[in-house]
Write a protein that holds these residues in place. Structure first.
Motif, PDB file in Angstrom:
ATOM      1  N   ASP A  30       1.385  -1.388   0.308  1.00 52.28           N
ATOM      2  CA  ASP A  30      -0.106  -0.175   0.167  1.00 52.28           C
ATOM      3  C   ASP A  30       0.750   1.358  -0.415  1.00 52.28           C
ATOM      4  N   LEU A  31       1.625   0.825   0.962  1.00 52.19           N
ATOM      5  CA  LEU A  31       2.904   2.119   0.256  1.00 52.19           C
ATOM      6  C   LEU A  31       3.831   2.256  -0.765  1.00 52.19           C
ATOM      7  N   TRP A  32       3.922   1.061  -1.373  1.00 55.53           N
ATOM      8  CA  TRP A  32       5.176   1.181  -2.715  1.00 55.53           C
ATOM      9  C   TRP A  32       4.615   0.535  -3.885  1.00 55.53           C
ATOM     10  N   MET A  33       3.395   0.230  -3.489  1.00 52.28           N
ATOM     11  CA  MET A  33       2.368  -0.015  -4.786  1.00 52.28           C
ATOM     12  C   MET A  33       3.517  -0.134  -5.881  1.00 52.28           C
ATOM     13  N   GLU A  34       3.433   0.044  -7.480  1.00 52.22           N
ATOM     14  CA  GLU A  34       3.670  -0.470  -8.612  1.00 52.22           C
ATOM     15  C   GLU A  34       5.585  -0.771  -8.518  1.00 52.22           C
ATOM     16  N   ASP A  35       5.759   0.004  -7.723  1.00 48.48           N
ATOM     17  CA  ASP A  35       7.055   0.619  -7.434  1.00 48.48           C
ATOM     18  C   ASP A  35       7.838  -0.633  -6.182  1.00 48.48           C
ATOM     19  N   LEU A  36       6.818  -1.291  -5.705  1.00 48.30           N
ATOM     20  CA  LEU A  36       7.641  -2.302  -4.533  1.00 48.30           C
ATOM     21  C   LEU A  36       9.152  -3.131  -5.139  1.00 48.30           C
ATOM     22  N   PRO A  37       8.923  -3.633  -6.682  1.00 45.60           N
ATOM     23  CA  PRO A  37       9.327  -4.302  -6.989  1.00 45.60           C
ATOM     24  C   PRO A  37      10.826  -3.396  -6.436  1.00 45.60           C
ATOM     25  N   HIS A  77      26.060 -13.089   5.783  1.00 49.05           N
ATOM     26  CA  HIS A  77      25.968 -11.696   7.178  1.00 49.05           C
ATOM     27  C   HIS A  77      24.481 -10.859   7.238  1.00 49.05           C
ATOM     28  N   VAL A  78      23.704 -11.953   6.618  1.00 45.80           N
ATOM     29  CA  VAL A  78      22.053 -11.558   6.742  1.00 45.80           C
ATOM     30  C   VAL A  78      21.190 -11.433   8.091  1.00 45.80           C
ATOM     31  N   ARG A  79      21.262 -11.456   9.164  1.00 44.85           N
ATOM     32  CA  ARG A  79      19.685 -12.467   9.949  1.00 44.85           C
ATOM     33  C   ARG A  79      18.580 -11.424   9.626  1.00 44.85           C
ATOM     34  N   PHE A  80      17.899 -12.196   9.656  1.00 42.35           N
ATOM     35  CA  PHE A  80      15.504 -12.001   9.492  1.00 42.35           C
ATOM     36  C   PHE A  80      14.879 -11.859  10.777  1.00 42.35           C
ATOM     37  N   VAL A  81      14.576 -11.092  11.076  1.00 41.42           N
ATOM     38  CA  VAL A  81      14.312 -10.640  12.285  1.00 41.42           C
ATOM     39  C   VAL A  81      12.555 -10.394  12.225  1.00 41.42           C
ATOM     40  N   GLU A  82      11.703 -11.312  12.012  1.00 41.47           N
ATOM     41  CA  GLU A  82      10.137 -11.210  11.623  1.00 41.47           C
ATOM     42  C   GLU A  82       9.352 -10.244  12.310  1.00 41.47           C
ATOM     43  N   ILE A  83       9.372  -9.238  12.813  1.00 46.19           N
ATOM     44  CA  ILE A  83       8.365  -8.480  13.446  1.00 46.19           C
ATOM     45  C   ILE A  83       8.259  -7.114  13.125  1.00 46.19           C
ATOM     46  N   PRO A  84       6.243  -6.909  13.455  1.00 45.81           N
ATOM     47  CA  PRO A  84       5.497  -5.447  12.307  1.00 45.81           C
ATOM     48  C   PRO A  84       6.418  -4.713  12.676  1.00 45.81           C
ATOM     49  N   TYR A  85       6.319  -3.633  11.602  1.00 43.13           N
ATOM     50  CA  TYR A  85       6.911  -2.330  11.548  1.00 43.13           C
ATOM     51  C   TYR A  85       5.751  -1.579  10.585  1.00 43.13           C
ATOM     52  N   GLY A  86       5.690   0.179  11.040  1.00 42.53           N
ATOM     53  CA  GLY A  86       5.152   0.312   9.479  1.00 42.53           C
ATOM     54  C   GLY A  86       5.488   0.453   7.751  1.00 42.53           C
ATOM     55  N   ASP A  87       7.008   1.300   8.480  1.00 45.37           N
ATOM     56  CA  ASP A  87       8.080   1.368   6.978  1.00 45.37           C
ATOM     57  C   ASP A  87       9.418   0.952   7.108  1.00 45.37           C
ATOM     58  N   ILE A  88      10.281   1.451   5.896  1.00 46.13           N
ATOM     59  CA  ILE A  88      11.466   0.839   6.757  1.00 46.13           C
ATOM     60  C   ILE A  88      12.477   1.651   7.048  1.00 46.13           C
ATOM     61  N   TRP A  89      11.951   4.093   7.080  1.00 48.49           N
ATOM     62  CA  TRP A  89      12.528   4.494   7.870  1.00 48.49           C
ATOM     63  C   TRP A  89      12.228   3.753   9.333  1.00 48.49           C
ATOM     64  N   ILE A  90      12.887   3.191  10.055  1.00 49.70           N
ATOM     65  CA  ILE A  90      12.903   3.375  11.312  1.00 49.70           C
ATOM     66  C   ILE A  90      13.869   3.652  11.962  1.00 49.70           C
ATOM     67  N   ARG A  91      14.558   5.124  11.604  1.00 52.00           N
ATOM     68  CA  ARG A  91      15.518   5.334  12.963  1.00 52.00           C
ATOM     69  C   ARG A  91      14.733   6.186  13.589  1.00 52.00           C
ATOM     70  N   ASP A  92      13.401   6.338  13.275  1.00 49.30           N
ATOM     71  CA  ASP A  92      12.642   7.244  14.323  1.00 49.30           C
ATOM     72  C   ASP A  92      11.305   6.165  15.064  1.00 49.30           C
ATOM     73  N   THR A  93      11.855   5.153  14.798  1.00 49.13           N
ATOM     74  CA  THR A  93      11.367   4.162  15.316  1.00 49.13           C
ATOM     75  C   THR A  93      11.698   2.906  16.660  1.00 49.13           C
ATOM     76  N   ALA A  94      12.630   2.476  15.896  1.00 47.78           N
ATOM     77  CA  ALA A  94      13.066   1.324  16.464  1.00 47.78           C
ATOM     78  C   ALA A  94      13.965   1.444  17.385  1.00 47.78           C
ATOM     79  N   PRO A  95      15.158   0.886  18.799  1.00 52.71           N
ATOM     80  CA  PRO A  95      15.334   1.231  19.134  1.00 52.71           C
ATOM     81  C   PRO A  95      16.384   2.324  19.185  1.00 52.71           C
ATOM     82  N   ILE A  96      17.026   2.803  19.236  1.00 57.71           N
ATOM     83  CA  ILE A  96      18.341   3.567  19.775  1.00 57.71           C
ATOM     84  C   ILE A  96      19.561   3.485  20.609  1.00 57.71           C
ATOM     85  N   PHE A  97      20.939   2.801  19.802  1.00 55.79           N
ATOM     86  CA  PHE A  97      21.983   2.419  20.705  1.00 55.79           C
ATOM     87  C   PHE A  97      22.471   3.291  21.288  1.00 55.79           C
ATOM     88  N   LEU A  98      22.880   3.136  22.445  1.00 57.03           N
ATOM     89  CA  LEU A  98      24.055   4.095  23.293  1.00 57.03           C
ATOM     90  C   LEU A  98      25.205   3.625  23.410  1.00 57.03           C
TER      91      LEU A  98
END
Length: 108
Positions: A30-37, A77-98
Motif C-alpha cells: 500500500d505504500l510502495w504500490m507498483e514501485d515495490l519490486p 551476514h544477514v539475519r532476518f528478524v520477523e516483527i511488524p513495522y510501519g515502513d522501512i524508515w525505522i530510525r525514528d521508531t526502532a531502538p536507539i543504541f547508546l
C-alpha cells in the motif's frame, strides 16, 4: 537505565565503527504500490554491499515477506528478524543504541 545514568551515555555517529546495521525490508504494497519490486531490488543491492563489511539485522513484517527477503538476499551476514513495522524508515521508531564512556552499551 535511570535518568541520571543517561548523562554518561551518548549516541555514536552512524559512520563510526559498529557491530551491525539494523534496517527493514520494503514490503508494504500500500505504500510502495507498483514501485515495490524496484525498491526491493535496489534495497537488496544496498544490503549485499553492506553485508560484505558488517552484520545486517533485517526486520521483516511477516513470514511471506521473510521468504521474499531470504530469496532475494543470499548472505550469511544477514539475519532476518520477523516483527511488524510501519515502513522501512525505522530510525525514528526502532531502538536507539547508546554507548557509555565506560564502554557499556544499551538500547532505548
Amino acid at each position: 537505565l535511570k535518568l541520571e545514568q543517561l548523562e554518561t551515555y551518548y549516541q555514536p555517529a552512524e559512520w563510526l565503527p559498529h557491530k551491525a546495521t539494523w534496517t527493514a525490508w520494503p514490503a508494504a504494497h500500500d505504500l510502495w504500490m507498483e514501485d515495490l519490486p524496484l525498491a526491493q531490488e535496489q534495497f537488496t543491492k544496498m544490503l549485499l554491499a553492506l553485508a560484505e563489511h558488517e552484520q545486517i539485522n533485517l526486520l521483516v513484517p511477516d513470514k511471506k515477506a521473510k521468504e521474499e527477503a531470504q530469496n532475494a538476499i543470499k548472505s550469511p551476514h544477514v539475519r532476518f528478524v520477523e516483527i511488524p513495522y510501519g515502513d522501512i524508515w525505522i530510525r525514528d521508531t526502532a531502538p536507539i543504541f547508546l554507548k557509555s564512556k565506560l564502554n557499556n552499551s544499551t538500547a532505548l
